[in-house]
Design an enzyme around this catalytic site. Structure first.
Site, PDB file in Angstrom:
ATOM      1  N   ASP A  77       0.835  -1.206   0.000  1.00 44.99           N
ATOM      2  CA  ASP A  77       0.000   0.000   0.000  1.00 44.99           C
ATOM      3  C   ASP A  77       0.872   1.259   0.000  1.00 44.99           C
ATOM      4  O   ASP A  77       2.052   1.227   0.369  1.00 44.99           O
ATOM      5  CB  ASP A  77      -0.960   0.016   1.198  1.00 44.99           C
ATOM      6  CG  ASP A  77      -0.240  -0.097   2.542  1.00 44.99           C
ATOM      7  OD1 ASP A  77       0.674  -0.931   2.671  1.00 44.99           O
ATOM      8  OD2 ASP A  77      -0.585   0.666   3.466  1.00 44.99           O
ATOM      9  N   GLU A 139       0.125  -1.095   5.652  1.00 43.59           N
ATOM     10  CA  GLU A 139       1.202  -0.652   6.537  1.00 43.59           C
ATOM     11  C   GLU A 139       1.026   0.813   6.888  1.00 43.59           C
ATOM     12  O   GLU A 139       1.242   1.235   8.021  1.00 43.59           O
ATOM     13  CB  GLU A 139       2.562  -0.877   5.865  1.00 43.59           C
ATOM     14  CG  GLU A 139       3.755  -0.671   6.798  1.00 43.59           C
ATOM     15  CD  GLU A 139       4.240   0.776   6.864  1.00 43.59           C
ATOM     16  OE1 GLU A 139       5.037   1.083   7.753  1.00 43.59           O
ATOM     17  OE2 GLU A 139       3.810   1.611   6.046  1.00 43.59           O
TER      18      GLU A 139
HETATM   19 ZN   LIG Z   1       6.470   2.101   4.296  1.00 41.71          ZN
END
Ligand SMILES: [Zn+2]
Length: 172
Positions: A77, A139
């Site tokens: 992401d 994340e």
């Molecule tokens: Zn990162």
């Protein structure tokens, strides 16, 4: 094979950047892409899908499966682009003055691209210690996506020796 490596990394990075994987979107098209790439090399991965069915991590083993390996970990992401002053499409890899620009090139599709680009060499290296790729999601919203994969790894009969997280300096 070695001198083809920069081209391979660049192609993989361009392809990865082209997927809009801002944290509130599905990363499944990108995971599909990685799976197809790995399948072309005869490597398969194991998906760990989230409760919504819209996001997945991928756990990959290259080398012998009967012993502990070393993990290379990266997330798929990226942070949002809305309201930012981009001079080009952030989901297109652009080279300027010898540098590659695009959302996620550093954090952290660059690391994922390098790991994937090295898989052909890993396969011919006669690895005594396996290498695992741990490709995660979510994340950027608090490292939440890696947790189900960590729980999965913790349940495995053989646990990894250690993990390298190719995160950019200064990031959590
Ligand atoms: Zn990162």
């Amino acid at each position: 094979m070695q001198n083809q490596r920069p081209d391979r990394i660049r192609k993989l990075l361009a392809d990865l950047v082209a997927f809009d994987t801002i944290s509130d979107r599905s990363n499944l098209p990108l995971i599909d892409y990685i799976e197809r790439y790995l399948a072309s090399l005869g490597v398969s991965g194991q998906r760990i899908v989230d409760d919504t069915g819209q996001k997945s991590s991928l756990w990959v083993t290259v080398g012998p499966e009967d012993r502990a390996g070393l993990v290379l970990s990266g997330h798929t992401d990226v942070v949002p682009v809305a309201g930012q002053d981009w001079s080009h499409n952030p989901f297109e890899l652009v080279e300027r003055d010898g540098r590659l620009y695009g959302r996620g090139t550093t954090d952290m599709k660059g690391f994922v691209a390098v790991c994937l680009a090295m898989v052909p060499e890993m396969l011919t290296a006669d690895l005594k210690t396996p290498i695992n790729l741990a490709i995660s999601y979510d994340e950027e919203i608090g490292c939440v996506g890696v947790r189900p994969m960590l729980r999965d790894v913790a349940r495995k009969p053989i646990r990894p020796l250690g993990c390298f997280v190719g995160e950019r300096p200064g990031c959590r």
